[in-house]
Design a protein around this motif. Structure first.
Motif, mmCIF file in Angstrom:
data_model
loop_
_atom_site.group_PDB
_atom_site.id
_atom_site.type_symbol
_atom_site.label_atom_id
_atom_site.label_comp_id
_atom_site.label_asym_id
_atom_site.label_seq_id
_atom_site.Cartn_x
_atom_site.Cartn_y
_atom_site.Cartn_z
ATOM 1 N N LEU A 115 35.023 -13.964 28.153
ATOM 2 C CA LEU A 115 34.500 -12.954 29.075
ATOM 3 C C LEU A 115 33.099 -12.550 28.625
ATOM 4 O O LEU A 115 32.749 -12.687 27.446
ATOM 5 N N THR A 116 32.282 -12.081 29.554
ATOM 6 C CA THR A 116 30.999 -11.524 29.147
ATOM 7 C C THR A 116 31.257 -10.292 28.288
ATOM 8 O O THR A 116 32.352 -9.698 28.336
ATOM 9 N N GLN A 119 32.242 -7.349 30.433
ATOM 10 C CA GLN A 119 33.606 -7.481 30.951
ATOM 11 C C GLN A 119 34.626 -7.225 29.848
ATOM 12 O O GLN A 119 35.659 -6.589 30.074
ATOM 13 N N MET A 176 27.634 -1.813 34.579
ATOM 14 C CA MET A 176 27.731 -3.161 35.152
ATOM 15 C C MET A 176 27.179 -3.221 36.575
ATOM 16 O O MET A 176 26.747 -4.292 37.037
ATOM 17 N N LYS A 177 27.167 -2.099 37.267
ATOM 18 C CA LYS A 177 26.728 -2.089 38.666
ATOM 19 C C LYS A 177 25.268 -1.703 38.844
ATOM 20 O O LYS A 177 24.731 -1.812 39.943
ATOM 21 N N GLY A 355 34.673 -3.707 42.952
ATOM 22 C CA GLY A 355 34.257 -5.085 43.169
ATOM 23 C C GLY A 355 33.601 -5.736 41.970
ATOM 24 O O GLY A 355 32.719 -6.588 42.120
ATOM 25 N N ILE A 356 34.007 -5.364 40.778
ATOM 26 C CA ILE A 356 33.450 -5.944 39.556
ATOM 27 C C ILE A 356 33.868 -7.410 39.447
ATOM 28 O O ILE A 356 35.001 -7.776 39.784
ATOM 29 N N GLN A 357 32.964 -8.251 38.962
ATOM 30 C CA GLN A 357 33.269 -9.677 38.803
ATOM 31 C C GLN A 357 34.431 -9.853 37.828
ATOM 32 O O GLN A 357 34.498 -9.207 36.785
ATOM 33 N N ASN A 358 35.367 -10.729 38.176
ATOM 34 C CA ASN A 358 36.574 -11.000 37.384
ATOM 35 C C ASN A 358 37.506 -9.784 37.300
ATOM 36 O O ASN A 358 38.326 -9.689 36.389
ATOM 37 N N ALA A 359 37.392 -8.880 38.262
ATOM 38 C CA ALA A 359 38.236 -7.680 38.255
ATOM 39 C C ALA A 359 39.711 -8.036 38.372
ATOM 40 O O ALA A 359 40.562 -7.410 37.730
ATOM 41 N N ASP A 360 40.026 -9.052 39.197
ATOM 42 C CA ASP A 360 41.427 -9.477 39.347
ATOM 43 C C ASP A 360 41.990 -9.957 38.012
ATOM 44 O O ASP A 360 43.125 -9.618 37.655
ATOM 45 N N THR A 361 41.194 -10.746 37.294
ATOM 46 C CA THR A 361 41.642 -11.248 35.998
ATOM 47 C C THR A 361 41.857 -10.101 35.015
ATOM 48 O O THR A 361 42.863 -10.065 34.295
#
Length: 485
Positions: A115-116, A119, A176-177, A355-361
């Motif tokens: 992950l970054t 993240q 992050m946003k 809506g953060i990237q990889n939020a589902d993960t």
């Protein structure tokens, strides 16, 4: 209408099944709330219920609403007398401990899972808090009499560390946003804690004054007033740019530790209401999870869960408690009582809604980490306490609690005495036991029931007498005279 009734019957049957088996489940060290998550998954679109629910925003709103009352109940029930003794280490675990945990998880997730860094820090922030509901239910259901001052330390930490984790999560998401500077968000973090704490104290005293001064025709309205105060405090503090969860907790603790009319009934009401809120949030989060998606994250989540249990949580505890004179085994036990739960999963929904990237993960990983933490650590809590020698076997009379359920009636410490085989108290009426004036009997626990004793109540073998006294010598004399355990 018929379909709605079928759904209600199905949902009610599952919930009643979970509640009915709650005692058996908690005796195994697993909080019954875990099974409400499974109930939600069974009701969901991939389960027998077939209810499709994929609204992270609604789940987040329900979670915030529930957390408000769960934290308010914890604050109302926290005894300042017990918390005062562990205030500094408890406060450090709730703040510095949370930050250290978030940082270590973030770095580990970045290095081990790819992950970054941001993240990873988001994942760390979300799982940085311990779950009060899980800790409380296991400690009390197993009647764990921990050595002083472990019980109040663990309860203070678990009931007060949500605000710091909440602020960390919001701060990382904001970073992050946007391109905002770190120091600006750090200042916002401190300001929200300060505003939340200050307003919490002010609203707490104002709320207590309102409840004591208001004259209502029905006693049943007092819990309604208190519940309204809780929601008002949470929303008002948020509107004033403070930490609403911290404000609610402090306001509730103030109200629970001052003279308050109907305090016992209010504490009991919020205890039951918080259970309802916990069930609501666990079922909702269970509905939000799609089990088929967990297959893709179970291995990295298991790695992070193991790292959190065996490396990161102990490191955070040992660093935070450095300089405090806690024995090594006590610190190891505090390290093990780091159960993750509903709060972490609720905070994970914030990433979904933003809506953060990889939020589902991240959400699925948090769900798996919380589940494994509660099941593994929860089931091993009693054996670990026994292995580390943190159970108080010498003073078996002291009830390990830091709650104020009976504070308006009790003028001393609450103890429990057991009428074992051979005890002279067996077969005697309470009035014939000749209690000293300094010792008062409050309740009798008989099997699964609780009895409010009168002078004519007969003591039976196996009864547990809940008594209060400020003079331990009088209690010891009573124990010896009646051969009570």
């Amino acid at each position: 209408m018929e379909n709605a009734n079928v759904l209600i019957v199905f949902v009610s049957a599952i919930l009643l099944f979970c509640i009915a088996f709650s005692r058996l489940i908690t005796k195994a060290g697993i909080p019954v709330l875990v099974f409400f998550i499974f109930a939600g998954m069974i009701m969901g679109s991939e389960g027998a219920g077939g209810v499709y629910f994929d609204n992270a925003s609604a789940a987040s709103s329900i979670g915030n609403f529930a957390l408000c009352y769960i934290i308010f109940a914890g604050g109302m029930a926290t005894s300042w007398k017990s918390a005062r003794e562990v205030l500094l280490p408890g406060a450090l675990l709730s703040t510095a401990g949370v930050m250290i945990t978030a940082l270590l998880v973030g770095v580990a997730a970045h290095l081990l899972l790819g992950l970054t860094l941001m993240q990873g820090l988001l994942l760390g922030s979300v799982v940085s808090c311990t779950d009060a509901a899980s800790v409380f239910s296991i400690l009390r259901s197993n009647n764990m009499n921990l050595k002083a001052p472990l019980a109040p330390l663990l309860e203070l930490e678990s009931s007060s560390n949500d605000p710091a984790a909440y602020m960390l999560t919001i701060t990382i998401i904001s970073l992050m946003k946007s391109d905002g500077g770190f120091f600006g968000y750090a200042l916002m973090f401190v300001m929200q804690l300060a505003v939340g704490a200050g307003l919490g104290f002010a609203f707490g005293f104002a709320g207590a004054l309102l409840i004591n001064r208001i004259r209502l025709n029905s006693d049943g309205l007092y819990p309604v007033v208190a519940a309204t105060i809780a929601s008002f405090v949470f929303a008002a503090v948020q509107l004033m740019r403070g930490n609403g969860l911290l404000g609610v907790y402090i306001a509730a603790m103030v109200m629970g530790n001052v003279k308050l009319v109907h305090k016992t009934s209010l504490v009991r009401f919020f205890d039951g209401f918080s259970w309802l809120m916990q069930i609501l949030v666990f079922v909702t989060l269970g509905l939000l999870v799609f089990p088929s998606q967990l297959r893709a994250v179970w291995l990295p989540a298991l790695v992070m869960s193991a790292a959190l249990m065996f490396l990161i949580r102990p490191a955070a505890v040992f660093i935070t408690l450095f300089g405090f004179k806690y024995p090594l085994k006590a610190k190891l036990f505090v390290s093990w009582v780091g159960l993750r739960g509903a709060s972490s999963i609720v905070f994970a929904t914030y990433a979904l809604t933003e809506g953060i990237q990889n939020a589902d993960t991240i959400f699925n990983m948090v769900f798996f980490i919380s589940l494994t933490s509660v099941i593994i650590q929860g089931s091993m809590l009693t054996p670990v306490a026994s292995m580390l020698g943190q159970l108080d076997k010498e003073d078996k009379t002291l009830v390990s609690r830091s709650f104020t359920d009976y504070e308006e009636d009790i003028q001393g410490t609450l103890y429990e005495l057991r009428a074992v085989r051979g005890s002279k108290a067996v077969g005697m009426a309470v009035s014939d036991m000749k209690f000293p004036e300094s010792v008062r009997i409050m309740l009798i626990k008989r099997g699964e029931s609780t009895i409010a004793p009168t002078g004519k109540t007969l003591i039976k073998e196996g009864d547990t007498l809940m008594v209060t006294t400020g003079k331990t010598e009088a209690l010891l004399a009573l124990k010896e005279r009646l051969a009570l355990a």
